[in-house]
Design a protein around this motif. Structure first.
Motif, PDB file in Angstrom:
ATOM      1  N   PRO A 121      -6.711  -2.926  12.621  1.00 18.43           N
ATOM      2  CA  PRO A 121      -7.247  -4.159  12.036  1.00 18.43           C
ATOM      3  C   PRO A 121      -6.147  -4.939  11.318  1.00 18.43           C
ATOM      4  CG  PRO A 121      -8.174  -2.189  10.969  1.00 18.43           C
ATOM      5  CD  PRO A 121      -7.279  -1.699  12.044  1.00 18.43           C
TER       6      PRO A 121
ATOM      7  N   PRO B 232      -4.401  -7.521   8.424  1.00 15.37           N
ATOM      8  CA  PRO B 232      -4.484  -7.455   6.965  1.00 15.37           C
ATOM      9  C   PRO B 232      -5.609  -8.351   6.461  1.00 15.37           C
ATOM     10  CG  PRO B 232      -2.629  -8.800   7.642  1.00 15.37           C
ATOM     11  CD  PRO B 232      -3.214  -8.233   8.889  1.00 15.37           C
ATOM     12  N   GLY B 233      -6.220  -7.947   5.398  1.00 15.00           N
ATOM     13  CA  GLY B 233      -7.217  -8.817   4.772  1.00 15.00           C
ATOM     14  C   GLY B 233      -8.623  -8.554   5.240  1.00 15.00           C
ATOM     15  N   ALA B 234      -8.785  -8.295   6.510  1.00 18.24           N
ATOM     16  CA  ALA B 234     -10.140  -8.094   7.018  1.00 18.24           C
ATOM     17  C   ALA B 234     -10.550  -6.643   6.808  1.00 18.24           C
ATOM     18  CB  ALA B 234     -10.215  -8.447   8.497  1.00 18.24           C
ATOM     19  N   ALA B 235     -11.399  -6.430   5.840  1.00 20.62           N
ATOM     20  CA  ALA B 235     -11.832  -5.066   5.570  1.00 20.62           C
ATOM     21  C   ALA B 235     -12.794  -4.614   6.660  1.00 20.62           C
ATOM     22  CB  ALA B 235     -12.520  -5.012   4.208  1.00 20.62           C
ATOM     23  N   PRO B 236     -12.594  -3.384   7.162  1.00 20.04           N
ATOM     24  CA  PRO B 236     -13.516  -2.907   8.204  1.00 20.04           C
ATOM     25  C   PRO B 236     -14.943  -2.833   7.653  1.00 20.04           C
ATOM     26  CG  PRO B 236     -11.983  -1.185   7.496  1.00 20.04           C
ATOM     27  CD  PRO B 236     -11.570  -2.421   6.790  1.00 20.04           C
ATOM     28  N   VAL B 237     -15.873  -3.248   8.466  1.00 20.02           N
ATOM     29  CA  VAL B 237     -17.267  -3.258   8.035  1.00 20.02           C
ATOM     30  C   VAL B 237     -17.947  -2.019   8.583  1.00 20.02           C
ATOM     31  CG1 VAL B 237     -19.448  -4.516   8.097  1.00 20.02           C
ATOM     32  CG2 VAL B 237     -17.274  -5.770   8.060  1.00 20.02           C
ATOM     33  N   GLU B 238     -18.580  -1.299   7.695  1.00 25.12           N
ATOM     34  CA  GLU B 238     -19.322  -0.109   8.121  1.00 25.12           C
ATOM     35  C   GLU B 238     -20.703  -0.565   8.610  1.00 25.12           C
ATOM     36  OE1 GLU B 238     -19.173   4.165   8.427  1.00 25.12           O
ATOM     37  OE2 GLU B 238     -17.662   2.630   8.116  1.00 25.12           O
TER      38      GLU B 238
END
Lengths: 398, 513
Positions: free
Chosen positions: B45, B47-53
């Motif tokens: 992924p 940078p910046g985009a946090a993985p969404v659970e």
């Protein structure tokens, strides 16, 4: 041996002789003699060889069975193939007064090959899975005769076009295609094709008239390289069935249907669940066969004015719907029926007319003119076209 | 290596007149056969985009049965397949007549990528930008066709045709004229018209061409009547001939109470020149992947568009995008036929088509048509100079021509399909025709605006060369191809439902179990 199907080959070495000489056919020793005198070179063997070459290119292990000399064996050898050779009971012999021809195959051409030789060869090869024959419509008729003799034992056949007249549906579009179709052949997958022929004497005088002689079983095949981007052309047998389904769905109780000759109209009978004839005119009503193979007078008696529909298919390559092979449906029968004709043809058959009209030659030019105009032609299940029908007399007058 | 030796052959020898082409042949298995348990590719992924659970409620209990492969092997697999292929990015693709193979500018793919992250169920307020693109593209296509409203929902040209016939059916039903059960089309119209009408339950009447190569207007007169629901017609037809009496065709059907529906699969030569509505048509469709440069996608998803008059607008598939008070909203037309595919449409292709039209403008669109017609005239001039080639009926054509090799076949025994296959040895190909062959030994060429004069010359030179080979050595041509990855194939399985396998699952079911 292996599981390879056995492919038989019969060549009518004199087929196509008359074409180059402008004789519009090669039936009969006189025409063949005339053609040879005019310098015609036999080409049936060469065309058969082309089919064999195509067959072997696709299926190098194909098992070929044929008869000796110019009636088969030579063509296989010319194609660089090997074959088993079966000798028919009576070997071909020269006919009196026929010169031996020149040319690649001609040196060994027994110029007196007759219809009988073709029939004998077909019978000798009855055990094959598929029989290729090279010739024209005349040859196809001889093959048909032999197959009838064989009855249930008759193998499916496929014509290698090598004659002057090739109107029958049992011919591949080219020799190579015949070879490729044979290569792809799987026993058990067959359809039905018509054998038609012209009266050559009439044809030479400019009177064209195809006649339907019968049907043969052919491989269920499509153009070998159709290069298409959407579905297929539809297999011919399926199309004929679809036409039949449409006709049956249009049948109404209490109406008599006069079914003309032909494989398409016979399919109508089959779809309807009655055993109608291929070559005769049959009458059905309310799911029952009222009369089969009716002669003109009896047919006239069966017509109920206003409650009789005449169902016709297009016979041969010229677009005739009346007056060719269905003379039983006479002018007085048509007049008495007083209902529009129901005409059947596949799109492919209409496309082959290249914009030329359908033709009526009932024997009564006034009636033909009255029938002419734009008629609905059923081309499939819930599919039709509106097509021009003309009196044959007007068409030939220009 | 000795320097003198390595330069000994300079300058390089000039290229021969025809390309010495050879297609790659990798003998590549199907991707499912390459799968091995546990192999993975990893997309890290940014940078910046946090993985969404994902919440458990929407997670699959079992992972999908996708091939398990490493990144390199995936890349290699598809590069190999692409090398075994021909297509508009690789060869001179003027032979796929009626398909309108034009260049799809790569920059438009980047724009399309920008919408990849959108979810089709996002609230309207969060996707105003994409809705604006839908709305603006609809207005552009309405302007190009003269129609009142346009649906961009269909996923292909045939889906658009089907949507049109569904609207025709709904229109007649709403007027209490549901007894109209016949659709009239023509032999040289796109066959999807007959197929869609039949699928929708109509009886189909196909008009054959007359001696001039045009649909027989007298036959139309005889066919049109109280049972006529619609005329569905392509113009110019697949022959490339523009029907000069098209107005009369439309009028005849209107007089009988039917609707006139314009198949604009062949619109590339008439953009900015004629408009469907101006000729009286009630409905029309476009193939965005043909005329408006989105990818063809080999069976989908492509994109189609249905244009309709004011009177038919209530029947459009829904939703459509409306614009009111500076806001774009999804609306379902009053008497909508429903959906013809999920959600709004094939959004990436809508973006591509929009970008393409925006880049050209009105004048540019007309120039597309004029260039396509000019290219076609030039290629026709070159092809007709080849002995044995002809264009039946001798008429002027618009953007494509259905030619015939009949004369060459009669002289050599070589068929059109065989010439096309031999042409593939030089890196080009052509398509013959729909069935049945009305033009004998057909081949259909459509040089869109994308090709240069040099391209068209090279293509014509290849066909001229193959035609001369057919005369000097027909057997050689018949044995072709020699330089291709695939040689002759048996197409009979395409006609057998028991054999065809469009997916791996079907292949496993029909052939491996």
């Amino acid at each position: 041996m292996t599981g390879e199907p056995a492919i038989g080959l019969v060549v009518n070495p004199v087929a196509g002789l008359g074409g180059a000489a402008g004789l519009k056919g090669s039936d009969g020793a006189a025409a063949q003699r005339a053609a040879l005198a005019l310098g015609a070179v036999p080409r049936a063997g060469e065309r058969a060889a082309r089919a064999v070459r195509a067959l072997l290119s696709r299926r190098p292990g194909a098992r070929l069975v044929t008869v000796p000399g110019p009636m088969g064996e030579d063509a296989v050898h010319a194609a660089g193939g090997t074959c088993a050779v079966i000798h028919p009971p009576a070997p071909p012999r020269p006919a009196p007064g026929l010169a031996e021809a020149d040319g690649p195959m001609g040196a060994r051409l027994v110029a007196g090959t007759t219809a009988q030789d073709t029939r004998r060869a077909v019978v000798a090869l009855a055990g094959v899975d598929l029989l290729l024959f090279a010739g024209g419509d005349g040859t196809a008729r001889d093959v048909l005769d032999a197959l009838r003799e064989l009855g249930g034992q008759a193998p499916p056949v496929l014509g290698v076009p090598a004659g002057v007249k090739v109107y029958s549906g049992c011919f591949a579009v080219s020799p190579a295609t015949a070879g490729l179709v044979a290569a792809a052949f799987r026993p058990g997958r067959t359809g039905e094709a018509e054998v038609v022929d012209l009266d050559e004497d009439g044809y030479r005088r400019g009177l064209v008239g195809p006649r339907l002689y019968g049907t043969v079983r052919v491989p269920e095949a499509r153009a070998a390289f159709s290069g298409r981007k959407t579905g297929s052309s539809g297999t011919p047998p399926a199309t004929v069935e679809a036409v039949a389904r449409e006709v049956v769905s249009r049948m109404r109780p209490g109406v008599r249907y006069v079914l003309g000759p032909g494989a398409t109209t016979r399919a109508v009978g089959r779809e309807h669940g009655v055993a109608t004839t291929l070559l005769g005119v049959d009458v059905v009503e309310d799911g029952r066969l009222i009369a089969a193979d009716v002669p003109e007078a009896a047919l006239f008696d069966l017509v109920r004015p206003g409650k009789t529909v005449v169902v016709l298919s297009v016979i041969g390559g010229q677009g005739f719907v009346l007056g060719r092979g269905n003379q039983q449906i006479s002018p007085r029968v048509l007049r008495a029926a007083r209902a529009p004709l129901l005409v059947l043809a596949t799109q492919r058959k209409l496309a082959a007319l290249r914009g030329r009209p359908l033709l009526a030659d009932s024997g009564d030019e006034d009636l033909d003119r009255r029938l002419s105009g734009h008629v609905q032609v059923i081309t499939g299940h819930r599919e039709s076209t509106i097509y021009r029908l003309r009196a044959a007399s007007e068409e030939y007058d220009g | 290596m000795n320097t003198a030796e390595s330069f000994a052959k300079l300058p390089v020898a000039p290229k021969p007149p025809l390309r010495r082409f050879h297609q790659a042949r990798w003998d590549e298995p199907i991707i499912f056969e390459l799968s091995a348990p546990g192999r993975r590719g990893v997309a890290v992924p940014g940078p910046g985009a946090a993985p969404v659970e994902l919440p458990a409620s929407v997670r699959r209990a079992e992972p999908p049965k996708l091939p398990e492969m490493a990144q390199l092997h995936v890349l290699r697999h598809y590069l190999r397949l692409s090398q075994e292929n021909l297509g508009v990015d690789l060869n001179i693709d003027v032979g796929q007549g009626t398909c309108t193979m034009k260049y799809s500018p790569k920059v438009n793919d980047r724009f399309a990528g920008a919408v990849a992250e959108l979810h089709p169920l996002q609230h309207e307020d969060t996707v105003q930008g994409v809705l604006e693109i839908y709305w603006r593209l609809e207005r552009m296509l309405a302007e190009i066709s003269g129609m009142a409203r346009v649906s961009l929902q269909p996923g292909s040209g045939s889906a658009a045709i089907y949507a049109n016939i569904a609207m025709i059916r709904a229109y007649h039903a709403a007027r209490g004229e549901g007894h109209r059960d016949q659709v009239i089309t023509t032999m040289f119209s796109h066959p999807s018209n007959a197929a869609c009408a039949k699928t929708a339950g109509y009886e189909v009447i196909t008009l054959m061409p007359d001696a001039e190569g045009l649909p027989d207007i007298e036959a139309l007169r005889a066919a049109a009547g109280p049972r006529t629901a619609a005329l569905m017609i392509t113009n110019p037809e697949d022959t490339g001939i523009f029907n000069p009496r098209i107005q009369e065709f439309v009028d005849l059907v209107h007089e009988a109470g039917g609707l006139a529906c314009y198949d604009q699969a062949n619109a590339n030569g008439i953009l900015g020149i004629t408009r469907a509505r101006d000729a009286g048509f009630d409905l029309c469709h476009f193939n965005l992947h043909k005329t408006f440069s989105t990818p063809h996608a080999c069976g989908g998803p492509a994109a189609g568009a249905c244009g309709v008059s004011e009177e038919l607008a209530p029947f459009l598939p829904g939703p459509v995008v409306g614009f009111d008070d500076g806001t774009y909203r999804l609306e379902t037309p009053a008497a909508s036929i429903g959906k013809v595919r999920p959600f709004l449409g094939v959004t990436p292709n809508i973006v591509r088509a929009y970008a393409w039209i925006m880049a050209l403008g009105g004048e540019g669109l007309r120039q597309v048509a004029e260039t396509a017609v000019l290219n076609n005239n030039y290629l026709m001039h070159r092809i007709l100079a080849i002995p044995g080639a002809s264009a039946p009926w001798g008429r002027r054509r618009v953007e494509q021509v259905r030619y015939s090799w009949q004369e060459l076949t009669e002289e050599t025994g070589v068929h059109s399909e065989e010439i096309g296959v031999r042409a593939a040895d030089f890196g080009v190909h052509y398509w013959t025709s729909h069935h049945p062959y009305v033009v004998p030994e057909p081949f259909t060429l459509e040089p869109t605006e994308s090709y240069s004069k040099e391209d068209l010359d090279e293509y014509a030179d290849i066909l001229a060369h193959v035609a001369s080979e057919a005369r000097s050595d027909p057997a050689f041509v018949k044995e072709a191809p020699y330089n291709q990855s695939v040689h002759k194939i048996d197409m009979t399985s395409l006609d057998d439902p028991g054999e065809w396998a469009p997916t791996w699952r079907a292949y496993v079911r029909k052939h491996l179990s």
